[in-house]
Design a protein around this motif. Structure first.
Motif, short mmCIF file in Angstrom:
data_model
loop_
_atom_site.label_atom_id
_atom_site.label_comp_id
_atom_site.label_asym_id
_atom_site.label_seq_id
_atom_site.Cartn_x
_atom_site.Cartn_y
_atom_site.Cartn_z
N HIS A 1 0.87 -1.29 0.07
CA HIS A 1 0.04 -0.12 -0.09
C HIS A 1 0.91 1.20 -0.01
CE1 HIS A 1 -3.08 -2.88 1.47
NE2 HIS A 1 -3.85 -2.08 1.31
N ALA B 1 3.32 1.48 -3.25
CA ALA B 1 2.46 2.28 -4.42
C ALA B 1 2.07 3.44 -4.28
CB ALA B 1 1.20 1.28 -4.44
N ALA C 1 0.90 5.97 -7.14
CA ALA C 1 -0.46 5.18 -7.17
C ALA C 1 -1.52 5.71 -6.10
CB ALA C 1 -0.27 3.87 -7.27
N LEU D 1 -4.62 5.13 -3.50
CA LEU D 1 -5.28 4.17 -2.73
C LEU D 1 -6.90 4.30 -2.62
CD1 LEU D 1 -3.00 3.52 0.28
CD2 LEU D 1 -2.82 2.66 -2.06
N VAL E 1 -4.74 -0.34 -3.22
CA VAL E 1 -4.33 0.30 -4.57
C VAL E 1 -5.60 0.37 -5.54
CG1 VAL E 1 -2.65 0.38 -6.42
CG2 VAL E 1 -2.10 -0.56 -4.33
N GLU E 2 -5.77 1.63 -6.15
CA GLU E 2 -6.84 1.79 -7.00
C GLU E 2 -6.45 1.08 -8.39
OE1 GLU E 2 -7.71 5.71 -8.11
OE2 GLU E 2 -9.52 5.12 -9.00
N VAL E 3 -7.06 0.10 -8.92
CA VAL E 3 -6.76 -0.56 -10.08
C VAL E 3 -7.64 -0.56 -10.97
CG1 VAL E 3 -5.10 -2.09 -8.83
CG2 VAL E 3 -7.55 -2.69 -9.31
N SER F 1 -2.38 -0.24 -11.83
CA SER F 1 -2.78 1.12 -11.07
C SER F 1 -2.73 2.18 -11.84
CB SER F 1 -1.78 0.87 -9.97
OG SER F 1 -0.46 1.35 -10.47
N LYS F 2 -2.64 3.38 -11.42
CA LYS F 2 -2.50 4.50 -12.13
C LYS F 2 -1.19 4.80 -12.71
CE LYS F 2 -6.57 6.64 -11.45
NZ LYS F 2 -7.79 6.03 -12.18
N ALA G 1 -1.63 -4.46 -9.31
CA ALA G 1 -1.82 -4.94 -7.68
C ALA G 1 -3.05 -5.86 -7.68
CB ALA G 1 -2.16 -3.51 -6.87
N ALA H 1 -4.92 -4.62 -3.21
CA ALA H 1 -5.83 -3.96 -4.08
C ALA H 1 -7.19 -3.43 -3.65
CB ALA H 1 -5.84 -4.88 -5.49
N CYS I 1 -10.49 8.57 -1.85
CA CYS I 1 -9.04 8.33 -2.38
C CYS I 1 -7.94 8.87 -1.65
CB CYS I 1 -8.96 8.49 -3.81
SG CYS I 1 -10.17 8.25 -4.80
#
Ligand code: FAD
Length: 598
Positions: free
Chosen positions: A217, A220, A225, A227, A381-383, A390-391, A397, A402, A568
């Motif tokens: 986390h 990332a 990236a 979360l 992680v936002e995927v 991820s971004k 992730a 994730a 986020c």
């Protein structure tokens, strides 16, 4: 300066739990040169500890089950905050992933007619969890591990990654150290898959083991990236409570799935008092109906003990607060009065031994004393739902690290299936991404030197802060100020304390040398624990409502407006920033599943 060990791969997987191993197989199958790196020994991951089973709508016990019902249960369990596309892919692909495991040698328990047996769990309308007694994770890891070894995939174990390396804004590799020698190592790779699992070690009472300091986390976020969903931390209702040395160790939900009930100090089966309106229509309101449900799911509604975990944990909390708790501040979980000793020993062998050996309690004769324990983080992680990227280009992730799949609350059994479905996708898409790069990314030597200096800094200071003291204080803060029930003032206090801990972290010093030095390892993990804890506290302060694993005493109701938004977190260099973004819109054909009451 000594030369640093270097390796080149197409895809590097950080983490060797179910998600990491399945990703490794996926990447390898797509032709990528693949490595798996893990902080502890291969095979020692949370996945191996998973007890209850893998949720998959195979319809082996109840033919009425199908992916649409599983999708609906998952979304309702997550209080509709899940990424709908992830929940859809998960429900559709989980059965195939279980059959695939079987074809690779996993031996599941069977139904009398020889199909894979499926057991009941909270929030699942039908018995849906494929299992191996209460040791499902062990069989899953054994199977995946054997396959990874048979395929000849390189494994670097007892090797901790501390930083992701970038070329501009895309991934270029990862930096870490060998735990045994303390020597540094660099992986050069255009694609990295994070599969580092959870964050539980930031809380005082947890079912998580020492590795779970939120490394993936934090790394990332540091790499750019964002979360999502970090305010949603799952407190499993049933952790061991007594003696103190075992506090927090998980008592599987299978105990309730197999007939166990919760009682307060007076022996009353109290869960009937805590059925929220949201679940009233599908929950039994008498003991008779609840007990009939085990044999007849069609004509009866499920027992309230099998409500989703957030609901049960809050109910236990309320009973204890009202003075109806057990001597050590929990409640009782009773299967002894409900099932025969033979049934209990066959279905729950690990629980039988766990209580006998650790607490001197015979669960075939006496109830267990239990209390909620920090268990799982829904946030991560936002995927992208399909590719798991991820971004940050090249950073993927999967698994617990994730976010999005489980929304505000994860249903039991949905993690093991999540690992398989999205582990496979992450590995395959990472391989595809790596192949699609016109040139290999370049690692800046200055970044390596910087990562090295950051890692060595605790040795350069004398008489500074003790990492263990800092960890203990952080755990206490998160437990008492950002725990099951939250209020704004307490979370603000927690954030002040976290800022103070961050200042103290810059003064942390360690003694001894770099060989197997756990104090040093913890000093490095603390940076991650603080980033994750701050994300949880800031996101929880931002979300002014109660939903799933996030309960606010100052905003006790769910707010439909908040039900349309994600919180986020992004790293702003020295603190975490939060922002809101709308949930992706669910297509009409899926919306219909909720109207038709599937
Ligand atoms: P993990 O299996 O947690 O593996 C993480 C890996 O990352 C490990 O190899 C670790 O060494 C590595 N790692 C971490 N940080 C680093 C780093 N910095 N560098 C290198 N490597 C790193 N879910 C279910 O669906 N059903 C169940 O029955 C169930 N029972 C559970 C019982 C217990 C006691 C616990 C704790 C959890 C249970 N869960 C269950 C949840 C589920 O087991 C986990 O969510 C899931 O296993 C997480 O898998 P993962 O692959 O994401 O990570």
């Amino acid at each position: 300066m000594t030369e640093i060990e270097r390796h080149q791969y197409d895809v590097v997987i950080v983490g060797a739990g179910g998600a990491g191993l399945r990703a490794a197989i996926g990447a390898h199958d797509k032709g990528a040169r693949t490595a798996v790196v893990c902080k502890s020994l291969l095979g020692k991951a949370h996945t191996v500890m998973a007890e209850g089973g893998i949720a998959a709508a195979m319809g082996n016990v109840w033919p009425e089950d199908n992916w649409q019902v599983h999708f609906r249960d998952t979304m309702r369990g997550g209080k509709m905050l899940n990424n709908w596309r992830m929940a859809q892919l998960h429900a559709q692909e989980a059965p195939e992933r279980v059959w695939e495991l079987e074809s690779w040698g996993a031996l599941f328990d069977r139904t009398p007619d020889g199909k894979i047996s499926q057991r009941d769990f909270g929030g699942h309308r039908y018995a849906r969890l494929a299992h191996v007694g209460d040791r499902t994770g062990l069989e899953m890891i054994r199977t995946l591990q054997q396959r990874v070894v048979a395929l000849g995939i390189d494994v670097f174990m007892e090797c901790t990654i501390t930083r992701l390396l970038l070329d501009g804004d895309r991934i270029a590799g990862a930096f870490g150290y060998w735990r045994e020698s303390g020597r540094f190592i660099v992986f050069e790779a255009p694609a990295v898959v994070l599969a580092t699992g959870g964050i539980g070690k930031s809380f005082k009472v947890t079912s998580n083991s020492w590795e779970y300091t939120g490394d993936g986390h934090a790394m990332a976020m540091a790499a750019g990236a964002p979360l999502i969903n970090m305010e949603f931390v799952q407190f499993h209702p049933t952790g061991m409570l007594w003696p103190p040395s075992v506090r927090g160790i998980l008592v599987t939900e299978s105990v309730r799935g197999d007939g166990g009930v919760l009682r307060n100090a007076a022996g009353r089966r109290f869960m009937f008092d805590y059925i929220s309106d949201y679940f009233k229509a599908e929950t039994a309101d008498t003991e008779e109906e609840a007990d009939r449900w085990y044999d007849d799911h069609i004509n009866n509604r499920r027992p309230p003990e099998l409500l989703p975990r957030d609901e049960v944990a809050r109910a236990i909390n309320a009973e204890v607060k009202a003075g109806r708790g057990s001597p050590h501040g929990g409640v009782y979980l009773d299967i002894a009065s409900r099932r025969s000793p033979e049934f209990i020993k066959k279905r729950l062998p690990s629980m039988y031994h766990q209580f006998k050996e650790l607490a001197d309690v015979d669960i075939t004769k006496e109830p267990m004393e239990i209390a909620p324990t920090c268990h799982y983080v829904m946030g991560g992680v936002e995927v992208d739902a399909d590719s798991a990227m991820s971004k940050v280009p090249g950073l993927f992730a999967a698994g617990e690290v994730a976010g999005g799949m489980h929304g505000a609350n994860r249903l039991g059994g949905n993690s093991l299936s999540d690992l398989l479905v999205f582990g496979k996708r992450a590995g395959e898409y990472a391989a595809e991404y790596a192949r699609g790069q016109a040139s290999r990314p370049r690692i800046d030597e200055a970044d390596i030197r910087d990562a090295e200096q950051e890692a060595l800094a605790p040795f350069m200071r004398d008489g500074g802060e003790n990492p263990y003291t800092l960890q203990r204080e952080l755990q206490e803060t998160m437990h008492s100020l950002v725990g099951i029930i939250r209020v704004a003032d307490e979370m603000k206090q927690a954030l002040e304390k976290i800022a103070e801990y961050r200042e103290r972290l810059a003064r942390v010093s360690v003694e001894g040398n770099r060989q197997y030095n756990p104090g040093w390892h913890l000093a490095l993990d603390l940076r991650n624990m603080l980033m994750v804890s701050e994300s949880i506290a800031r996101a929880a302060l931002e979300r002014k409502e109660s939903r799933g694993g996030h309960t606010r005493d100052d905003y006790p109701a769910s707010d439909p407006e908040w039900g349309k938004r994600n919180v986020c977190c992004r790293w702003a260099g020295d603190h975490v920033e939060v922002y809101q973004q709308p949930l992706p819109e669910m297509p009409d054909e899926l919306k219909k599943l909720f109207e038709e009451n599937h």
